[in-house]
Enzyme design. Structure first.
Site, PDB file in Angstrom:
ATOM      1  N   HIS A   1       0.863  -1.183   0.000  1.00  8.96           N
ATOM      2  CA  HIS A   1       0.000   0.000   0.000  1.00  8.96           C
ATOM      3  C   HIS A   1       0.900   1.234   0.000  1.00  8.96           C
ATOM      4  CE1 HIS A   1      -2.348  -2.980   2.333  1.00  8.96           C
ATOM      5  NE2 HIS A   1      -3.430  -2.357   1.970  1.00  8.96           N
TER       6      HIS A   1
ATOM      7  N   ASP B   1       2.254   2.076   3.368  1.00  3.71           N
ATOM      8  CA  ASP B   1       3.210   1.127   3.944  1.00  3.71           C
ATOM      9  C   ASP B   1       4.638   1.590   3.676  1.00  3.71           C
ATOM     10  OD1 ASP B   1       1.054  -0.577   4.366  1.00  3.71           O
ATOM     11  OD2 ASP B   1       1.427  -1.709   2.525  1.00  3.71           O
TER      12      ASP B   1
ATOM     13  N   ASP C   1      -4.509 -13.899  -2.160  1.00  2.00           N
ATOM     14  CA  ASP C   1      -3.844 -13.539  -0.915  1.00  2.00           C
ATOM     15  C   ASP C   1      -3.779 -14.805  -0.091  1.00  2.00           C
ATOM     16  OD1 ASP C   1      -3.308 -10.904  -1.384  1.00  2.00           O
ATOM     17  OD2 ASP C   1      -4.474 -10.135   0.282  1.00  2.00           O
TER      18      ASP C   1
END
Lengths: 437, 437, 437, 437
Positions: free
Chosen positions: D103, D106, D298
């Site tokens: 992200h 991040d 994921d």
């Protein structure tokens, strides 16, 4: 910041009756109204929780602070703690509640060392003591936070490291000392991280024994200092750990029996923890009364469709009515009370939201209490239950229960029986409850 | 119908080794292989459940029979029961299992009166006794079905009607008599409808006392007739009732303490019941060992995403390995065994599906057992756990636990401590387990 | 047995007002009272479900019949079906409901062949038709049971066997023909076993295509015969299968789009199915209105703490108020109604329990409706929502939504923005709702 | 701090074969081994998630930081971000993974203004670009965090305030620009707070339209800048909100159809989100392939007994085998990969725990992949499924599905049918799977 600058209003919230449309007025909570022989205030014994209302910044696992409280930002932790106390006592006054409750770290900052933490707690206890001289509010209970600091990441009493156990003992001593000094009616232990994340690294039996010893020492100390209130364990099944040792009322009851703690330890039961354990709030309360370990209530509500502790303000009149029905039937609270272990939603960022939430939930509780009173007076539920079990009042039935008959004797008698089932009348009873709420 | 016409095969299923592709051969279950000092058969002690395999017609709440078993259709109930027994004992032989288990009503039809039901049970017990003279199979446990007949719709021991309580006593006496006569190793009580549908019509305290008395009488009777095996309670949290009084291991442990039953009553733990209560199977087994009430296992699996008892055949090697790891660590089964409280899916309508399901699950268990043995021999899990708690082996730590230090003393010592957290190494341990399964 | 001998009373249940204590009187359901421009009866459009009230014997997976209805025991299935119809129409009259609903197999016995089943259904349709000439009750909807017979154990439209697909087509044709002949306002498809038990044996894509074709054919046929009501799909996430293809409103909406069925197929939404899918009833209803596929409601309630369909009678006034608030805001029912897909508890074995349950739940719904009306009139909820989104009424906001600005343009504008969050006022709104219920 | 000082080792983790006991060696992940025509590395396409591994401090709702990472404490946010990048790329090298994902927040600190945030992101993108010149690792996907900052507390695209919508547009533009510049293979949208806390203050229809517009703009922009990878939506049912609009695969599929986004938007499916929605991981993956919207995975695991996102490292070989079986059957990944959206437990505080967790999970995945390959080669599951549906290959069956027969014609034909159910063979198939894992 003065306290008056946080909340807009300065006059306490007042009872205005059912037709009021003011979200900052009580519609049902009429504190002096008599309910089953006590003032409503004395039956409900509302308490504000320091942590949710004054210490939580509005964060969740996916985002940070939303509230931006002025007392959370500054360089001097003790000064911030004092400002927080100003707002807290102002809110107690505005809500006109008789009680509050706190963890040590809610009210005073942790220090670099245990001694510093203890000193900080004492400094704030001094302030509280002075404030309580003039305030109405009393302390329902105090507790120690043995789960937030990273030293407790693997538990406090149940930690694999005996030094952590000892450190927790040091912290809990200071917390019960502070509670005692402030006249607390109870001292609470919530399991925090007393549980496990994975069984792969856990010796469950050993950890349970550690917890048993910890509680036994706390009970001894309570007697020694003359703390007259009970120690209360607050059951919770999971979160933050995968499994909390104080899972539910039945689990704690097993623990108290095993470690011979029944005489001194009771329960603080929470709605949200009940449903996370797969039980209704009413169930947990009934089981606590049935086993003689009912103590106090954390009043909030969880979301039945979510799997974590949402700690929302209780708004369901029917649920509260059934819980209060059981409580009133058993004589009401002794040392316990209704502690709002509830937090406003993280989007409820206005100062007034704090007040509104308490007012709305206090009103829902008050309605529930009045409904419970009415049901009891009418024997709306107790009457049918007595009738349903009436067969057990017969002498021969009592003899079976009293152990006066052997299995063979009863089995012999049974050969002549052909018992017929009777309707459980569930829907009729549900309809009756709806008449009262 | 002869028994040989139901199953196609006549020779028992045999061990062929890991490379076999025959769904009717064992790949890992090698009954004579030594595992931790016992034959694999004696460690696993497999048992077939009469009810799921021979009595359930394949129905569910939304549809009826799918299996169309020949022994379920006919005019003479006792004759059908005899045919069923033929098939059952034939399956025990084909699977080469050492045990089976039953409810009274699984094996013998209910009569118009209690006496008739007892007579029917005796007639079938006669047949079983004769069959067991030549068969290998032994009885792991018997039990009474106190929940299917409408007379028990509001519970058996916990019924509001004392006549139902008495009737249940009569039925349970006959069931334990039959179990005793057939050399049963245990007698099981599953709570059935001992619970409630709604608290609105329920006196929980009274019902718990009834249940306590019922169990106490059963224990007395067991001693009187010289039944040497334990009474086993099987926890289940909900279904068919909203709340079952034997919710989980901790709840039953509380009950056994309260009613002073710890000496004679142990637990029969089921995977599917564990997860419905919010616990892992491993958790329930560990807690039972920690509290000294482990007895036997109902081996099956639930669906983590479904909220009811699916009773599927256990197929997860890792789950079984962790349960057997705990069991072997504690010396393995005493009177207990692995009872397949598992049913083939209602779409598995071929006779062979019954055999295939048992074979596949027995193999999964055997693999789990071998993995558990290897982990124990390598101290793969026990080693890290010992190291993690090593601090508690120090004299001063032991003193804390032994009650030789007061809270104040420990708190005083704590002032000089600054314990640092240590990694729990969860992922490393998970990786280690994956090496073994 | 005459119908009059089943229920004690012969006069319809009447409105007596809020103070009535008679469980067989309406306290809030006042059918002729005007609510938002329609009679209360026309807003609520109550319907009795044939299956739960007249076909279910009280069994569950752990026990059999408890009700012992006289029309369930006898040699001649058609004669029993006629007796059942007598009681059913008598109950419709006593409850004074405007509608009922049925599955084919609820009303008529299945035959040995499809033709016999169709003939039986026609015979009962004749009887219904005659009864409806003089009765007030109309048919809200009919449907075919494509899940109870063992031929459907692996689904009907989604069966791996095309012959089962064809058989289901034959059955559904007869059911919609009967529904049409009786003037049914809708035709319902509940997914039954259209789903899977295990993905290991399932070709999901193929099965979804089969289901799409099945529905398309049904739509074509509906137009051909001039059936003017909608086809309604009833979402359910699981049970009896592990996964039902009509999981929830969103899933069915995806299906309807994919197979181009939006014009003719709407939804029948059930509270218990909603919560099993992890949604509130209100959520499902709102989503159906938002996507234009709202049709009708199955009114009941599930138990939030249980994982299966309990189909209890709805008693929660607040929940109904919020659902009706959405419904009234959107103009109320068109062809749909409030069908009681609810069953009395299996312990509610008295004939009167059937009446009492309906009366209590109709009253809870009526209270909810009145609360919804009041909230709408006061704009108690709609007002705050309009205010909350008012920013989107500005021209530049509308331009963003209308696609008149590119991402770059909006991103460029955003460089000068610093939007501040506003309180969501959740607790205030919860308090407001509590004022109305 | 130099990167080398964080991890003890400097040489990449290597394949050592199944007998290795080194937790920092691969036992099954042999990157160059051919699996179904590709190198194992190219089939699995592992990716490390920046957020869990480098940005999360170990906190949970009941406690704060446990990890004490050196790059999280300091005065200069950009300098800390640079240090974090050093460690991150060092870990990518040590694990020898081909991908990572992030992200915006991040990797780069948020600024006071949107412009500053964009500038910070650019500064870090410069650094990443330089590092990637010499590193093996590529970018699997980038995304924007539209949920942590308090401005997004009521959603981003679905916010009641259009200024927040615009701000989110500005942020997402910068994030996709950075992703594009770094050669990202996909761009992901996870719904964050696109959902609601309470329906009382929510206009669901309006919010869905806002979200539809947002996605449409993003698709337009992607084409404009020549970003060739797909936009991926990541479904999640709940948490942090009570209801997330991207609930599950079916819900997102409905959304994509409604807003005409099927051509450009695919799905990123997560195990933990699947089970929170009540589905197996395998189900969600199968449905995505069946509807043509599969994109990426994921990979992590949730705890079936907990109700929140635990994001643990995937360790279940069987679960992965079944997911990979579906994936390989459909040709494997296109632009997607296996992103470790998994975090070490907060007690796993050693730097090596980060490596060990990835290694153990990569190995579990590799075993699953090999099992899937073997099952496909043997047609172990695909063979029985083909046989089960073989009836649909007949011409007359195809005609039914193709719409060449009317409902009446099929119904007419059905009169001569009497289809018999066939065994679903679930246990046999479960046993077969156990042969491969």
């Amino acid at each position: 910041m003065s306290s008056s600058s946080f909340f807009d209003r300065t006059t306490p919230v007042a009872f205005e009756g059912p037709d009021s449309r003011d979200p900052l007025a009580f519609r049902f909570y009429d504190k002096d109204r008599a309910v089953m022989g006590r003032r409503m205030e004395d039956q409900l014994r509302f308490s504000v929780a320091y942590w949710h209302s004054f210490t939580w910044p509005g964060g969740d696992p996916f985002g940070g602070e939303t509230f931006n409280r002025p007392w959370m930002h500054g360089a001097d932790p003790l000064e911030l703690a004092r400002r927080k106390a100003e707002v807290a006592f102002e809110m107690f006054r505005l809500l006109d509640v008789p009680f509050f409750a706190f963890h040590d770290v809610d009210v005073a900052p942790e220090g670099e060392t245990l001694q510093q933490s203890i000193d900080n707690l004492k400094a704030i206890t001094d302030i509280f003591e002075r404030k309580m001289e003039s305030a109405k509010v009393r302390l329902l209970w105090g507790t120690a936070n043995l789960f937030s600091n990273r030293r407790y990441m693997a538990g406090a009493a149940t930690n694999p490291d005996p030094d952590v156990f000892a450190y927790a003992v040091g912290q809990v001593k200071a917390a019960i000392d502070a509670t005692h000094r402030l006249g607390g009616a109870n001292y609470v232990c919530w399991g925090g991280r007393e549980g496990y994340e994975t069984l792969l690294n856990t010796d469950m039996k050993r950890e349970l024994d550690q917890l048993g010893r910890f509680m036994a020492m706390l009970v001894d100390y309570k007697h020694k200092i003359g703390f007259s209130g009970p120690i209360l364990i607050e059951p919770k099944p999971k979160e933050p750990t995968k499994h909390q040792y104080d899972f539910d009322v039945a689990t704690v009851y097993a623990f108290l029996q095993r470690y011979d703690l029944l005489a001194d330890v009771k329960l603080n039961i929470e709605q949200n923890h009940a449903i996370l354990a797969g039980h209704s709030f009413e169930h947990e309360v009934k089981l606590a009364f049935a086993t003689g370990i009912f103590g106090s209530l954390d009043v909030n509500r969880g979301d039945d469709l979510l799997g974590w502790d949402t700690d929302q303000f209780a708004m369901d009149v029917k649920e509260m009515a059934l819980v209060f029905h059981e409580m009133l039937k058993n004589g009401g609270f002794s040392t316990g009370g209704l502690n709002f272990d509830a937090k406003i939603r993280r989007q409820s960022i206005d100062p007034d939201d704090l007040l509104i939430a308490h007012v709305a939930s206090m009103d829902a509780c008050a309605r529930g209490l009045l409904a419970a009173e009415a049901m009891l007076e009418d024997k709306a539920l107790t009457g049918p239950i007595e009738a349903r079990y009436a067969g057990w009042d017969k002498a021969e039935s009592k003899a079976m229960l009293a152990g006066e008959m052997t299995l063979e004797q009863i089995a012999e008698n049974a050969l002549s029986l052909n018992p017929q089932p009777k309707s459980g009348k569930q829907e009729m009873l549900e309809g009756i409850v709806n008449r009262y709420v």
